[in-house]
Design a protein around this motif. Structure first.
Motif, PDB file in Angstrom:
ATOM      1  N   GLN A 107      -2.973 -15.313 -13.939  1.00  0.00           N
ATOM      2  CA  GLN A 107      -3.250 -14.167 -14.796  1.00  0.00           C
ATOM      3  C   GLN A 107      -4.564 -13.551 -14.348  1.00  0.00           C
ATOM      4  O   GLN A 107      -5.438 -14.223 -13.816  1.00  0.00           O
ATOM      5  N   ARG A 132      -0.101 -10.850 -15.977  1.00  0.00           N
ATOM      6  CA  ARG A 132       0.352 -12.228 -15.762  1.00  0.00           C
ATOM      7  C   ARG A 132       1.387 -12.279 -14.650  1.00  0.00           C
ATOM      8  O   ARG A 132       2.136 -11.329 -14.438  1.00  0.00           O
ATOM      9  N   GLU A 169       4.297  -9.747 -17.205  1.00  0.00           N
ATOM     10  CA  GLU A 169       3.778  -9.169 -18.438  1.00  0.00           C
ATOM     11  C   GLU A 169       2.458  -8.456 -18.168  1.00  0.00           C
ATOM     12  O   GLU A 169       1.647  -8.925 -17.375  1.00  0.00           O
ATOM     13  N   LEU A 202      -0.659  -6.854 -20.574  1.00  0.00           N
ATOM     14  CA  LEU A 202      -1.203  -6.692 -21.918  1.00  0.00           C
ATOM     15  C   LEU A 202      -2.374  -5.719 -21.853  1.00  0.00           C
ATOM     16  O   LEU A 202      -3.220  -5.825 -20.973  1.00  0.00           O
ATOM     17  N   ASP A 248      -4.272  -6.643 -26.052  1.00  0.00           N
ATOM     18  CA  ASP A 248      -3.382  -7.613 -26.686  1.00  0.00           C
ATOM     19  C   ASP A 248      -2.001  -7.059 -27.062  1.00  0.00           C
ATOM     20  O   ASP A 248      -1.217  -7.745 -27.704  1.00  0.00           O
ATOM     21  N   THR A 249      -1.697  -5.828 -26.696  1.00  0.00           N
ATOM     22  CA  THR A 249      -0.335  -5.311 -26.855  1.00  0.00           C
ATOM     23  C   THR A 249       0.422  -5.651 -25.579  1.00  0.00           C
ATOM     24  O   THR A 249      -0.017  -5.323 -24.480  1.00  0.00           O
ATOM     25  N   ARG A 250       1.555  -6.320 -25.738  1.00  0.00           N
ATOM     26  CA  ARG A 250       2.305  -6.857 -24.609  1.00  0.00           C
ATOM     27  C   ARG A 250       3.381  -5.890 -24.127  1.00  0.00           C
ATOM     28  O   ARG A 250       4.159  -5.364 -24.909  1.00  0.00           O
ATOM     29  N   TYR A 251       3.418  -5.708 -22.821  1.00  0.00           N
ATOM     30  CA  TYR A 251       4.450  -4.897 -22.156  1.00  0.00           C
ATOM     31  C   TYR A 251       5.119  -5.803 -21.140  1.00  0.00           C
ATOM     32  O   TYR A 251       4.465  -6.313 -20.233  1.00  0.00           O
ATOM     33  N   GLU A 252       6.410  -6.012 -21.292  1.00  0.00           N
ATOM     34  CA  GLU A 252       7.122  -6.888 -20.368  1.00  0.00           C
ATOM     35  C   GLU A 252       7.563  -6.099 -19.152  1.00  0.00           C
ATOM     36  O   GLU A 252       7.643  -4.872 -19.178  1.00  0.00           O
TER      37      GLU A 252
END
Length: 87
Positions: free
Chosen positions: A51, A64, A68, A70, A73-77
Motif C-alpha cells: 500500500q 493498495r 483499491e 482510498l 478514507d472513501t474507498r474506490y474499488e
C-alpha cells in the motif's frame, strides 16, 4: 494487473470526482506530489501485498495492491472488468 488497467487515469478521475470537477480542471498535477512512473511500476507488479499513502492538496490518498484507491478514507474499488481479469 491488466495491461488495460492504468492506475493514473483512474486515480485522476477519482480525485476529480472528489473535487467535483472534470479531471482537466484539477488545480494540480500528480507529478507534483508523487513519482508517477514508480506508481505505475508498483501497480503493475505481480504481488499485491503493498500500500502507498501520499498527500495531494486537501486530501490523503491510499493505493493498495488489491486495486483499491482510498481518498480521505472513501474507498474506490478497481473496475469490475479488472477484478475479473486478475482473479
Amino acid at each position: 494487473m491488466s495491461s488495460r488497467y492504468t492506475i493514473l487515469p483512474r486515480l485522476v478521475e477519482i480525485l476529480a470526482e472528489t473535487e467535483g470537477c472534470a479531471p482537466h480542471e484539477l488545480d494540480y498535477s500528480l507529478q507534483e506530489y508523487i513519482e508517477t512512473d514508480a506508481l505505475v511500476t508498483l501497480a503493475a507488479a505481480d504481488h499485491t501485498d503493498w500500500q502507498l499513502t501520499f498527500q495531494v492538496p486537501d486530501h490523503t490518498v491510499e493505493i493498495r495492491g488489491s486495486g483499491e484507491i482510498l481518498v480521505d478514507d472513501t474507498r474506490y474499488e478497481q473496475p469490475e472488468e479488472v477484478k475479473n481479469q486478475t482473479s
